[in-house]
Write a protein that holds these residues in place. Structure first.
Motif, PDB file in Angstrom:
ATOM      1  N   ASN A  75       2.161 -22.978  52.637  1.00  0.00           N
ATOM      2  CA  ASN A  75       2.136 -24.328  52.071  1.00  0.00           C
ATOM      3  C   ASN A  75       2.894 -25.327  52.934  1.00  0.00           C
ATOM      4  OD1 ASN A  75       0.696 -23.632  49.684  1.00  0.00           O
ATOM      5  ND2 ASN A  75       2.572 -22.716  48.893  1.00  0.00           N
ATOM      6  N   HIS A  76       3.613 -24.834  53.930  1.00  0.00           N
ATOM      7  CA  HIS A  76       4.415 -25.672  54.816  1.00  0.00           C
ATOM      8  C   HIS A  76       4.199 -25.234  56.262  1.00  0.00           C
ATOM      9  CE1 HIS A  76       6.694 -25.735  50.999  1.00  0.00           C
ATOM     10  NE2 HIS A  76       6.955 -26.981  51.336  1.00  0.00           N
ATOM     11  N   ILE A  77       4.525 -26.132  57.176  1.00  0.00           N
ATOM     12  CA  ILE A  77       4.647 -25.792  58.584  1.00  0.00           C
ATOM     13  C   ILE A  77       6.141 -25.730  58.865  1.00  0.00           C
ATOM     14  CG2 ILE A  77       4.211 -26.500  60.973  1.00  0.00           C
ATOM     15  CD1 ILE A  77       1.685 -25.729  59.395  1.00  0.00           C
ATOM     16  N   TYR A  78       6.586 -24.617  59.436  1.00  0.00           N
ATOM     17  CA  TYR A  78       8.015 -24.410  59.700  1.00  0.00           C
ATOM     18  C   TYR A  78       8.320 -24.698  61.158  1.00  0.00           C
ATOM     19  CZ  TYR A  78       8.329 -22.456  55.090  1.00  0.00           C
ATOM     20  OH  TYR A  78       8.310 -22.321  53.728  1.00  0.00           O
ATOM     21  N   MET A  79       9.487 -25.281  61.387  1.00  0.00           N
ATOM     22  CA  MET A  79       9.915 -25.596  62.743  1.00  0.00           C
ATOM     23  C   MET A  79      11.433 -25.562  62.795  1.00  0.00           C
ATOM     24  SD  MET A  79       8.511 -29.436  62.369  1.00  0.00           S
ATOM     25  CE  MET A  79       8.136 -29.536  60.632  1.00  0.00           C
ATOM     26  N   THR A  80      11.947 -25.572  63.985  1.00  0.00           N
ATOM     27  CA  THR A  80      13.394 -25.521  64.211  1.00  0.00           C
ATOM     28  C   THR A  80      13.711 -26.348  65.438  1.00  0.00           C
ATOM     29  OG1 THR A  80      15.265 -24.027  64.622  1.00  0.00           O
ATOM     30  CG2 THR A  80      13.161 -23.400  65.586  1.00  0.00           C
ATOM     31  N   LYS A  81      14.968 -26.645  65.626  1.00  0.00           N
ATOM     32  CA  LYS A  81      15.413 -27.297  66.857  1.00  0.00           C
ATOM     33  C   LYS A  81      16.190 -26.322  67.728  1.00  0.00           C
ATOM     34  CE  LYS A  81      15.264 -32.021  65.335  1.00  0.00           C
ATOM     35  NZ  LYS A  81      15.830 -33.338  65.536  1.00  0.00           N
ATOM     36  N   VAL A  82      16.183 -25.042  67.341  1.00  0.00           N
ATOM     37  CA  VAL A  82      16.935 -23.993  68.030  1.00  0.00           C
ATOM     38  C   VAL A  82      15.955 -23.056  68.740  1.00  0.00           C
ATOM     39  CG1 VAL A  82      18.503 -22.054  67.707  1.00  0.00           C
ATOM     40  CG2 VAL A  82      18.810 -24.141  66.360  1.00  0.00           C
ATOM     41  N   LEU A  83      16.058 -22.972  70.052  1.00  0.00           N
ATOM     42  CA  LEU A  83      15.137 -22.145  70.826  1.00  0.00           C
ATOM     43  C   LEU A  83      15.177 -20.685  70.389  1.00  0.00           C
ATOM     44  CD1 LEU A  83      13.040 -21.863  73.060  1.00  0.00           C
ATOM     45  CD2 LEU A  83      14.939 -21.639  74.695  1.00  0.00           C
ATOM     46  N   ALA A  84      16.364 -20.119  70.187  1.00  0.00           N
ATOM     47  CA  ALA A  84      16.470 -18.707  69.793  1.00  0.00           C
ATOM     48  C   ALA A  84      15.719 -18.434  68.489  1.00  0.00           C
ATOM     49  CB  ALA A  84      17.925 -18.295  69.656  1.00  0.00           C
ATOM     50  N   GLU A 122      11.682 -31.815  55.785  1.00  0.00           N
ATOM     51  CA  GLU A 122      12.847 -31.501  54.959  1.00  0.00           C
ATOM     52  C   GLU A 122      13.552 -30.281  55.515  1.00  0.00           C
ATOM     53  OE1 GLU A 122      11.398 -30.712  51.002  1.00  0.00           O
ATOM     54  OE2 GLU A 122      10.492 -28.822  51.582  1.00  0.00           O
ATOM     55  N   ASP A 123      14.841 -30.141  55.189  1.00  0.00           N
ATOM     56  CA  ASP A 123      15.564 -28.930  55.540  1.00  0.00           C
ATOM     57  C   ASP A 123      14.851 -27.745  54.902  1.00  0.00           C
ATOM     58  OD1 ASP A 123      17.464 -30.511  56.779  1.00  0.00           O
ATOM     59  OD2 ASP A 123      18.976 -30.250  55.221  1.00  0.00           O
ATOM     60  N   ASP A 124      14.782 -26.631  55.607  1.00  0.00           N
ATOM     61  CA  ASP A 124      14.147 -25.420  55.077  1.00  0.00           C
ATOM     62  C   ASP A 124      15.103 -24.749  54.092  1.00  0.00           C
ATOM     63  OD1 ASP A 124      13.029 -22.975  54.549  1.00  0.00           O
ATOM     64  OD2 ASP A 124      12.940 -22.330  56.642  1.00  0.00           O
ATOM     65  N   PRO A 125      14.815 -24.818  52.790  1.00  0.00           N
ATOM     66  CA  PRO A 125      15.740 -24.244  51.816  1.00  0.00           C
ATOM     67  C   PRO A 125      15.802 -22.722  51.866  1.00  0.00           C
ATOM     68  CG  PRO A 125      13.732 -24.947  50.729  1.00  0.00           C
ATOM     69  CD  PRO A 125      13.642 -25.408  52.165  1.00  0.00           C
ATOM     70  N   ASN A 126      14.833 -22.085  52.511  1.00  0.00           N
ATOM     71  CA  ASN A 126      14.841 -20.628  52.614  1.00  0.00           C
ATOM     72  C   ASN A 126      16.034 -20.115  53.411  1.00  0.00           C
ATOM     73  OD1 ASN A 126      12.282 -19.966  51.254  1.00  0.00           O
ATOM     74  ND2 ASN A 126      11.397 -21.129  52.938  1.00  0.00           N
ATOM     75  N   VAL A 127      16.490 -20.883  54.384  1.00  0.00           N
ATOM     76  CA  VAL A 127      17.608 -20.435  55.217  1.00  0.00           C
ATOM     77  C   VAL A 127      18.782 -21.397  55.216  1.00  0.00           C
ATOM     78  CG1 VAL A 127      16.206 -19.032  56.761  1.00  0.00           C
ATOM     79  CG2 VAL A 127      16.568 -21.435  57.286  1.00  0.00           C
ATOM     80  N   THR A 128      18.633 -22.538  54.572  1.00  0.00           N
ATOM     81  CA  THR A 128      19.753 -23.475  54.550  1.00  0.00           C
ATOM     82  C   THR A 128      20.473 -23.384  53.216  1.00  0.00           C
ATOM     83  OG1 THR A 128      18.248 -25.261  53.911  1.00  0.00           O
ATOM     84  CG2 THR A 128      18.751 -25.026  56.244  1.00  0.00           C
ATOM     85  N   ASP A 129      19.914 -23.941  52.185  1.00  0.00           N
ATOM     86  CA  ASP A 129      20.590 -23.985  50.894  1.00  0.00           C
ATOM     87  C   ASP A 129      20.929 -22.593  50.376  1.00  0.00           C
ATOM     88  OD1 ASP A 129      20.260 -26.712  51.056  1.00  0.00           O
ATOM     89  OD2 ASP A 129      18.472 -26.726  49.809  1.00  0.00           O
ATOM     90  N   THR A 184      21.377 -24.073  60.959  1.00  0.00           N
ATOM     91  CA  THR A 184      20.368 -23.411  61.782  1.00  0.00           C
ATOM     92  C   THR A 184      19.287 -24.378  62.259  1.00  0.00           C
ATOM     93  OG1 THR A 184      19.053 -22.823  59.856  1.00  0.00           O
ATOM     94  CG2 THR A 184      20.704 -21.214  60.586  1.00  0.00           C
ATOM     95  N   HIS A 185      19.363 -25.627  61.827  1.00  0.00           N
ATOM     96  CA  HIS A 185      18.394 -26.642  62.238  1.00  0.00           C
ATOM     97  C   HIS A 185      16.967 -26.175  61.987  1.00  0.00           C
ATOM     98  CE1 HIS A 185      21.687 -28.911  63.950  1.00  0.00           C
ATOM     99  NE2 HIS A 185      22.135 -27.756  64.419  1.00  0.00           N
TER     100      HIS A 185
END
Length: 142
Positions: A45-54, A81-88, A96-97
């Protein structure tokens, strides 16, 4: 690239990154509503992205399907939005950006000069994910 600190270091470009095994081109759109990269039979339902290469590399390494792992530079076309799966759930704020969007994301480039994680790191990560699943705490990317 197995140091924990690598998962908190924003890539020098500051760009959004997306790891996958899909063979994409500049200008291609990633859109929600397609099969998940990580769980057969699940629709994302979402496209996931990060600003962290690792983290983008890890996403590519864990992505299902044929093909080689790739890390794309992407540009969201709408709200992020912040990814609540790994942030909140895992850490207050967003150290983890990690982000997600219900809007399309455009591929604007590819990073090719990255190094993957060691087999030992990947196995340890799989083991930790399995432990979380057994406890009912596994991250589900929808």
């Amino acid at each position: 690239m197995t140091e924990q600190s690598e998962f908190y270091r924003v890539h020098e470009s500051g760009a959004f990154l997306h790891g996958t095994k899909a063979d994409l081109r500049v200008g291609d759109l990633l859109v929600p509503g397609r099969p998940s990269n990580y769980e057969e039979g699940r629709i994302a339902n979402h496209i996931y992205m990060t600003k962290v290469l690792a983290a983008a590399v890890l996403a590519a390494e864990f992505a299902a399907g044929p093909g080689r792992e790739r890390v794309y530079v992407v540009e969201p076309q709408g709200d992020v939005e912040d990814d609540p799966n790994v942030t909140d759930k895992k850490a207050p704020g967003n150290p983890t950006h990690s982000y997600r969007s219900r809007e399309p994301v455009t591929v604007v480039g590819e990073i090719t000069d990255w190094v993957g994680h060691s087999p030992e790191f990947l196995q340890d990560f799989r083991d930790r994910l399995e432990d979380l699943r057994r406890q009912g705490l596994a991250v589900i990317y929808d």
